[in-house]
Each structure stands twice: as C-alpha cells, then as structure tokens.
Enzyme design. Structure first.
Site, PDB file in Angstrom:
ATOM      1  N   SER A 164      77.791  38.632 -25.683  1.00  0.00           N
ATOM      2  CA  SER A 164      77.067  37.766 -26.491  1.00  0.00           C
ATOM      3  C   SER A 164      77.878  36.525 -27.094  1.00  0.00           C
ATOM      4  CB  SER A 164      76.822  38.768 -27.763  1.00  0.00           C
ATOM      5  OG  SER A 164      75.995  37.956 -28.639  1.00  0.00           O
ATOM      6  N   HIS A 189      73.105  37.054 -23.459  1.00  0.00           N
ATOM      7  CA  HIS A 189      71.578  37.491 -23.959  1.00  0.00           C
ATOM      8  C   HIS A 189      71.323  36.320 -24.854  1.00  0.00           C
ATOM      9  CE1 HIS A 189      72.919  40.365 -27.463  1.00  0.00           C
ATOM     10  NE2 HIS A 189      73.533  39.261 -27.431  1.00  0.00           N
TER      11      HIS A 189
END
Length: 309
Positions: A164, A189
């Site tokens: 992330s 993501h």
C-alpha cells in the site's frame, strides 16, 4: 549581625555563673564568616576526568570503536544510553528505518530524521529501509513530500513487506537507487476507506477518496512510465509482486544480491494443490453421489466465486 546573651547570676545550674558568681555576663556573639578566597575550592584527582569531544551526526562515527579492549583501556569512556540507541546509531550511518504502519506519529519521526540528515550533509545519500504494511495516505504523502524536498538522494530498500503506502514510498525513491531484498514482497492497490453518517458527509468522504485515488495513479504512472488506465486496472485489487516483478513493473531498479546462492528462499514448481473431496462431490452433481447440502458450482459462480478449472 549581633546577638546579646545575658546570663542571670542567680542561676547556679549554669557553669559560667559558677565560675563568675555575682556578675552579670553580657557579651556579644558574632556569626562566623568565612573569608573569601581568590580561587574556588577544588579537588584534584590523579585520574583525568576529561570527556572526549562529542560526536556529531556528520562526523565519521564507527560502532566498532566501542570494543571491549577500548573500554578496558579507558574505563571513563563508556557509551551513553543515547549512543547505544539503535535509532540514533542508524542515523549516524544516515539510515532511516520505517518498520511500522504509516500513521501521523511515524510520519513525524521519519520526516524529522530526513530533514535532519539532509541539513547535516546534502551531498551524501540517505537510505530509507521500509518494512511496512501501509497506512494513512495523508501521513504517507507527508513523507513523500519530505523525500522530494531533500537535496540529498533518498535511496529506498524493501525488507519484508512494502504494501500500500509502503510500496508507494518504495517507488518514490531516487531513480536508480530503489532496491528490494530477494525474499521481500511488494503489494499495490487502490485507496481504502469507510464513509458513514449523513448522505452529504458520505459524499464528501467518497469524493476525497476518489481524489486520492486519481492522484496516486498519476504519480505511479509518472514513476513507472505506464498509462493511468493500466495503473488503475492493476490496482483495482490487491496486487502482490515479487522483487523481480516489481522491477519489471518499474517500482524498483534492482534486487539486492540477485542470484546469490542460499539467499533466496526456494519457490514451488507451480503445481496446483490436490483437489479435495468436496470438489469431487461437486463434479458428480446429478449422480447418485450428489449431496444436496453442498453448494453447486453454478451457485458459487453466481455468488461471485470464479469456477476452478
């Protein structure tokens, strides 16, 4: 200051009255004053207590200087608690370690360390080691801005996991100086978040989340050289990459000790795991072995589960 002391002659219990009967004693008592000297009183010791010059972050500091022999020869030079602190010792080697979730407190610490090292010497590289599952977008963007503000090059190294916002910071290092260890993992993501409350408040939160998504996709596109549409498609779900896939994707530049024997953990041959008995019961649907309590393959597909070939 003076005090006057009178002793009664009738007091026979007083030894002064016994020595001088019939006389009243009246004599002043003055406070004793210590004469001032030209030099302060000091104690000299045969053992020198002089402290060595204090080390600075920019000095050539070496951990090996605290050896057992040096301590035995100079017992007065024991390392202080601040010097033995791992964070302080890493800073002396111009190393910043991000080893937790990215939140406001962690971001403040990393930003202050980056700015300090850049102010000490803007010509030498700063190494940022990352082992983080990600976290707050605003906190991570603060670290990103501090990295871009530094005049010194910020080299990034992934240890363990950079997911992330951790993957975003890993890719944001100076070009040509972004690395991964061979057993590390990178995951990218789209932003995550929740929205609750009134409809207006939810729309504000959703609009802000979409703004962060578009902004991160633009930065990833500039870093990797891929179009924004491809970045948006690749980050639609959790996308795990090994170091070589991350290198091919453009998130890093090299894998440290690539190909060194014994360093890389063995990887499976890609053979799928054996199918369970539940799979066999699904395949014989409609026969005498059909179990009506088990979900059918069609219902699993309709509920969002892809059929297994």
């Amino acid at each position: 200051m003076e005090m006057s002391l009178r002793l009664a002659s009738s007091s026979t219990s007083n030894p002064i009255c016994l020595l001088n009967p019939g006389k009243n004693l009246n004599f002043p008592i003055r406070n004793h004053r210590i004469p001032k000297t030209s030099k302060p009183f000091c104690v000299r010791s045969s053992m020198s207590l002089s402290k060595p010059p204090r080390q600075t972050l920019s000095s050539n500091w070496d951990v090996s200087s605290f050896s057992i022999d040096s301590v035995a020869q100079s017992p007065s030079r024991l390392p202080s608690f601040e010097e033995l602190d791992t964070t302080n010792m890493l800073l002396r080697q111009r190393i910043v370690f991000l080893g937790s979730q990215v939140d406001d407190m962690t971001a403040d610490l990393v930003i202050s360390q980056l700015l300090l090292l850049d102010a000490e010497d803007s010509e030498r590289d700063i190494t940022l080691f990352i082992n983080s599952p990600g976290g707050s977008i605003t906190a991570g963007m603060g670290i990103y801005d501090a990295m871009k503000q530094c005049k010194a090059d910020v080299s990034t190294v992934c240890l363990g996991l950079a997911a992330s916002m951790g993957a975003f910071l890993l890719a944001s290092g100076s070009k040509g100086k972004r690395y991964c260890m061979p057993n590390s993992k990178v995951m990218i993501h789209q932003p995550l978040g929740t929205a609750g409350g009134k409809a207006t408040e939810m729309s504000i939160r959703i609009r802000e989340m979409m703004y962060h998504k578009i902004k991160l996709n633009k930065i990833f596109s500039r870093i990797t050289g891929k179009p924004e549409s491809e970045i948006e498609s690749d980050t639609d779900r959790d996308n795990f990459l090994n170091p070589w896939e991350a290198k091919e994707y453009g998130l890093i530049d090299a894998v440290i000790d690539d190909g060194k024997p014994g360093l890389i953990a063995p990887i499976g041959d890609g053979t799928p795991p054996p199918k369970t008995k539940v799979w066999d019961l699904w395949k014989v649907e409609g026969t005498k072995k059909d179990n009506t309590n088990l979900p059918s393959e069609r219902s699993m597909t309709q509920n969002g589960y892809a059929a297994i070939e």
